[in-house]
Design a protein around this motif. Structure first.
Motif, PDB file in Angstrom:
ATOM      1  N   VAL A 137       0.839  -1.202   0.000  1.00 43.30           N
ATOM      2  CA  VAL A 137       0.000   0.000   0.000  1.00 43.30           C
ATOM      3  C   VAL A 137       0.869   1.245   0.000  1.00 43.30           C
ATOM      4  O   VAL A 137       1.848   1.343   0.745  1.00 43.30           O
ATOM      5  CB  VAL A 137      -0.933  -0.007   1.236  1.00 43.30           C
ATOM      6  CG1 VAL A 137      -1.582   1.352   1.441  1.00 43.30           C
ATOM      7  CG2 VAL A 137      -1.995  -1.089   1.100  1.00 43.30           C
ATOM      8  N   THR A 141      -1.313   7.488  -0.815  1.00 46.83           N
ATOM      9  CA  THR A 141      -2.670   7.334  -1.344  1.00 46.83           C
ATOM     10  C   THR A 141      -3.482   6.274  -0.609  1.00 46.83           C
ATOM     11  O   THR A 141      -4.709   6.245  -0.729  1.00 46.83           O
ATOM     12  CB  THR A 141      -2.631   6.966  -2.833  1.00 46.83           C
ATOM     13  OG1 THR A 141      -2.050   5.655  -2.975  1.00 46.83           O
ATOM     14  CG2 THR A 141      -1.799   7.985  -3.616  1.00 46.83           C
ATOM     15  N   ARG A 143      -3.488   3.251  -1.400  1.00 48.99           N
ATOM     16  CA  ARG A 143      -3.922   2.314  -2.434  1.00 48.99           C
ATOM     17  C   ARG A 143      -2.790   1.345  -2.776  1.00 48.99           C
ATOM     18  O   ARG A 143      -1.614   1.658  -2.603  1.00 48.99           O
ATOM     19  CB  ARG A 143      -4.307   3.069  -3.707  1.00 48.99           C
ATOM     20  CG  ARG A 143      -5.251   4.228  -3.474  1.00 48.99           C
ATOM     21  CD  ARG A 143      -6.667   3.850  -3.714  1.00 48.99           C
ATOM     22  NE  ARG A 143      -7.586   4.951  -3.455  1.00 48.99           N
ATOM     23  CZ  ARG A 143      -8.892   4.861  -3.587  1.00 48.99           C
ATOM     24  NH1 ARG A 143      -9.426   3.719  -3.960  1.00 48.99           N
ATOM     25  NH2 ARG A 143      -9.679   5.878  -3.331  1.00 48.99           N
ATOM     26  N   ARG A 239     -10.039   1.613   5.233  1.00 47.36           N
ATOM     27  CA  ARG A 239      -8.782   2.057   4.632  1.00 47.36           C
ATOM     28  C   ARG A 239      -8.086   3.058   5.557  1.00 47.36           C
ATOM     29  O   ARG A 239      -6.863   2.991   5.767  1.00 47.36           O
ATOM     30  CB  ARG A 239      -9.030   2.693   3.268  1.00 47.36           C
ATOM     31  CG  ARG A 239      -7.733   3.220   2.611  1.00 47.36           C
ATOM     32  CD  ARG A 239      -7.974   3.869   1.264  1.00 47.36           C
ATOM     33  NE  ARG A 239      -8.328   2.867   0.282  1.00 47.36           N
ATOM     34  CZ  ARG A 239      -9.471   2.845  -0.387  1.00 47.36           C
ATOM     35  NH1 ARG A 239     -10.376   3.782  -0.167  1.00 47.36           N
ATOM     36  NH2 ARG A 239      -9.722   1.909  -1.275  1.00 47.36           N
ATOM     37  N   SER A 263      -9.464  12.107  -2.694  1.00 45.37           N
ATOM     38  CA  SER A 263     -10.198  10.837  -2.816  1.00 45.37           C
ATOM     39  C   SER A 263     -11.685  10.983  -2.526  1.00 45.37           C
ATOM     40  O   SER A 263     -12.532  10.521  -3.297  1.00 45.37           O
ATOM     41  CB  SER A 263      -9.604   9.784  -1.874  1.00 45.37           C
ATOM     42  OG  SER A 263      -8.307   9.454  -2.247  1.00 45.37           O
TER      43      SER A 263
END
Length: 310
Positions: A137, A141, A143, A239, A263
């Motif tokens: 990750v 971000t 992600r 997250r 985001s």
């Protein structure tokens, strides 16, 4: 409970998907092995009839919990009941093949390896890969990328290598590693728990590995749905919780700024202009709000709060 050396405990959770779970048990039965202990954890039902499972596998162990306590807690019930040296946590919407087990067991003979996942392919398109590992990750971000996703399987991933995280649909470890690392984390309820658990293995200097010679089919999102309010809430909230737990303060400040400035607005606009997805906006905002409350005070967290969006 005494561990049986060499025994493989397969643990799965059923949440109102009996026929899907029975399909998974049938796939295990076709393997015709005598080194398996199969445990089904049924969550959320008022009444559980073990005979439905036992009609397929006569020696299946059934654990019933009337409350839906979530993915991690459900698996933990199975882990605590299991007697196997090897613990194989698989989604009930998977189907096992002859190659689904032994390559994982063989990999775990290396004591530096803590947890492993097989190659996961889509059940309805059996030559298409869903998972061949994860990248780490990004600390900015939040992600990461799924290696191999949607690629045709041309044996390009028939190897083993370290992966950033294992996949929650199919993950195997050993009892001795769980004794060291601990059970699955309970903060998440649904989604991100396998990433956090993998990170715990890393903290104990145990590697996470993708084993490409092992395969399993996955029907994917049978329980939750691909675009559901439930999923929207838990992904948004968890997250941020994952990043808070795993990222140093400066990086987390950069990450949360990225979320709030980029985001969240992007996702909001996308949903707003998709008329059939506007129902996902309230769980999105609620997920962010609850995550921010968690940052201020972790004791405010209600792991199962997202169930209101079922």
């Amino acid at each position: 409970m005494k561990m049986q050396k060499g025994l493989i405990s397969i643990i799965t959770i059923n949440f109102f998907n009996l026929e899907i779970t029975l399909d998974m048990l049938r796939s295990i039965k076709t393997l015709n092995r005598n080194d398996l202990e199969v445990i089904v954890v049924e969550l959320g039902s008022d009444h559980c009839d073990p005979s439905r499972y036992q009609e397929v596998l006569h020696d299946v162990v059934v654990i019933h919990n009337e409350e839906n306590i979530g993915f991690s807690a459900g698996n933990n019930l199975g882990i605590e009941k299991a007697t196997g040296e090897f613990l194989y946590l698989v989604n009930n919407d998977t189907e096992l093949l002859e190659t689904s087990i032994d390559p994982l067991v063989n990999a775990l003979q290396d004591h530096t390896i803590g947890i492993v996942s097989p190659k996961i392919k889509y059940y309805d398109q059996k030559n298409i890969i869903q998972y061949a590992g994860y990248t780490l990750v990004s600390p900015i971000t939040g992600r990461n990328a799924t290696i191999g996703n949607l690629e045709v399987d041309e044996h390009q991933y028939d190897t083993s290598y370290e992966t950033g995280y294992i996949h929650g649909a199919a993950m195997m470890t050993k009892r001795e590693h769980i004794d060291k690392v601990g059970l699955m984390p309970l903060e998440f309820f649904l989604y991100y728990e396998e990433l956090d658990w993998t990170a715990s293995f890393h903290k104990h200097q145990l590697k996470s590995m993708f084993i490409g010679t092992a395969e399993i089919f996955h029907k994917e999102s049978m329980s939750v749905g691909k675009d559901s309010p439930l999923k929207e809430y838990f992904i948004a909230r968890n997250r941020i919780i994952f990043m808070k737990k795993s990222t140093r303060n400066l990086y987390f400040l950069l990450f949360i700024s990225f979320c709030l400035l980029f985001s969240l607005p992007k996702r909001y606009v996308t949903l707003f202009f998709s008329s059939n997805k506007r129902n996902l906006i309230p769980p999105l905002l609620s997920g962010y709000r609850d995550a921010l409350n968690y940052i201020k005070n972790p004791n405010t967290l209600e792991p199962d709060k997202g169930l209101q969006f079922r």
